[in-house]
Design an enzyme around this catalytic site. Structure first.
Site, PDB file in Angstrom:
ATOM      1  N   ASP A  87      41.671  22.174  44.997  1.00  0.00           N
ATOM      2  CA  ASP A  87      40.656  21.203  45.113  1.00  0.00           C
ATOM      3  C   ASP A  87      40.208  21.291  46.535  1.00  0.00           C
ATOM      4  O   ASP A  87      40.095  20.233  47.212  1.00  0.00           O
ATOM      5  CB  ASP A  87      40.982  19.963  44.638  1.00  0.00           C
ATOM      6  N   GLY A 128      38.133  10.195  41.709  1.00  0.00           N
ATOM      7  CA  GLY A 128      38.382  10.109  40.300  1.00  0.00           C
ATOM      8  C   GLY A 128      39.693   9.516  39.907  1.00  0.00           C
ATOM      9  O   GLY A 128      39.791   9.040  38.879  1.00  0.00           O
ATOM     10  N   MET A 129      40.906  10.059  40.647  1.00  0.00           N
ATOM     11  CA  MET A 129      42.143   9.674  40.150  1.00  0.00           C
ATOM     12  C   MET A 129      42.939   8.799  41.077  1.00  0.00           C
ATOM     13  O   MET A 129      44.158   8.449  40.754  1.00  0.00           O
ATOM     14  CB  MET A 129      43.044  10.937  39.888  1.00  0.00           C
ATOM     15  N   VAL A 182      42.476   5.193  48.012  1.00  0.00           N
ATOM     16  CA  VAL A 182      43.299   5.191  49.355  1.00  0.00           C
ATOM     17  C   VAL A 182      43.068   3.860  50.132  1.00  0.00           C
ATOM     18  O   VAL A 182      41.780   3.584  50.365  1.00  0.00           O
ATOM     19  CB  VAL A 182      42.751   6.605  50.144  1.00  0.00           C
ATOM     20  N   ARG A 212      37.782   6.774  47.958  1.00  0.00           N
ATOM     21  CA  ARG A 212      38.204   6.721  46.343  1.00  0.00           C
ATOM     22  C   ARG A 212      37.638   8.232  45.726  1.00  0.00           C
ATOM     23  O   ARG A 212      36.679   8.466  46.175  1.00  0.00           O
ATOM     24  CB  ARG A 212      37.372   5.676  45.736  1.00  0.00           C
TER      25      ARG A 212
END
Length: 337
Positions: free
Chosen positions: A151, A38-39, A42, A36
């Protein structure tokens, strides 16, 4: 395992996972949640058409409602899926169903680099370089397709079992399905969240300047620093102080934390952590190759080659001005950091 770690779980806008197990999304039957951020969330899932296990990432609902994002998402997911590279998690499918944007990708058995570092602590230089080189080759391949990851962090590097004793691990770079370029051209998402993880974010992302592959060089250098010392280069007690440090504070000397490493390693890390992109290594592979060479020259007793000529930062428009003295809130948490 196919998801990055959550940066701010309390601010998460990702889909609610309650009741999702057993739900069918497109041709995939969702099973356990495995990650998991912020956006997105899975899930491990079964591909009902081919009978294989996959990972399915569900994006935050507000992204599906943004028409501009949806179009960029479809286009860039296709570009990411077209990259055939042994160290990039393959994307099988991306699309929208019932108002939900999803990405289906290979399910990788193993753990992420974050879990490896939490378990083993700082790694030997050769191990860090071996993993780093695999990630670097993946990033450079993406840059050749005009994709910038933005990222790079331990949670987005998956470590699977290798093939033999010379290659004991196989690294995969993930999170290319949700390309950060889709969310914003300036470094911030349309829903108000910063793109990138603060411990590894490049100065140009913070200031909203244009970014290219050298942004990922900086982030990869932060990850290598953590692989070698157990912590990222900058540690501060709040987010604003950390952002200040990335933009203005000189990186700590690596050998101060790892006196067993040769001084040449300091030179390589410092260059890739330069505030100005023009002063960094041009590619991720060039950075890791130089880091490995610095360590090998020390063990063989030979002198490393002189560093490449760097651009005079004071003469370039991209170069930051002389940094002001930090306010009290931006001072390090720990002396020397």
């Amino acid at each position: 395992m196919n998801a990055g770690e959550p940066d701010h779980p309390e601010r998460s806008t990702a889909p609610d996972s309650s009741g999702m197990r057993g739900r069918r999304i497109a041709g995939y039957l969702l099973q356990d949640e495995i990650g998991r951020g912020g956006m997105a969330v899975v899930y491990k899932a079964e591909d009902l058409r081919l009978g294989r296990t996959v990972a399915v990432k569900l994006l935050a609902p507000e992204l599906a409602r943004n028409d501009t994002f949806r179009k960029r998402f479809v286009h860039e997911s296709r570009v990411a899926a077209a990259i055939d590279h042994p160290h990039i998690v393959p994307v099988f499918e991306a699309g929208e169903t019932e108002g939900v944007l999803f990405i289906a990708m290979r399910y990788v058995k193993g753990r992420d680099l974050r879990a490896l570092l939490d378990r083993e602590g700082p790694l030997p230089l050769e191990t860090a370089c071996r993993i780093g080189l695999q990630v670097a080759s993946a990033l450079d391949a993406a840059h050749d397709h005009d994709l910038v990851h933005r990222d790079v962090k331990p949670g987005n590097i998956l470590i699977a079992e290798g093939t033999d004793t010379d290659r004991p691990e196989h690294a995969y770079l993930t999170d290319f399905g949700l390309t950060k370029k889709s969310l914003s051209l300036t470094g911030f998402t349309s829903v108000g969240q910063f793109v990138g993880t603060l411990d590894y974010v490049a100065p140009e992302q913070i200031s909203g300047r244009p970014v290219d592959g050298r942004c990922d060089v900086y982030s990869l250098a932060c990850v290598l620093y953590e692989m070698l010392t157990g912590a990222p280069p900058f540690r501060r007690d709040d987010d604003m102080a950390l952002l200040w440090a990335h933009q203005y504070d000189p990186p700590p000397v690596l050998s101060g934390q790892r006196p067993d490493l040769p001084p040449g390693v300091d030179t390589v890390l410092t260059r890739s952590l330069a505030k100005s992109p023009e002063e960094r290594h041009e590619t991720c592979r060039e950075f890791i190759t130089a880091l490995r060479a610095a360590g090998r020259h020390a063990t063989t007793g030979t002198r490393p080659p002189p560093p490449a000529t760097q651009v005079d930062a004071s003469s370039t428009p991209m170069s930051p001005a002389t940094p002001p003295p930090p306010p009290r809130w931006a001072t390090p948490v720990f002396p020397g950091r």
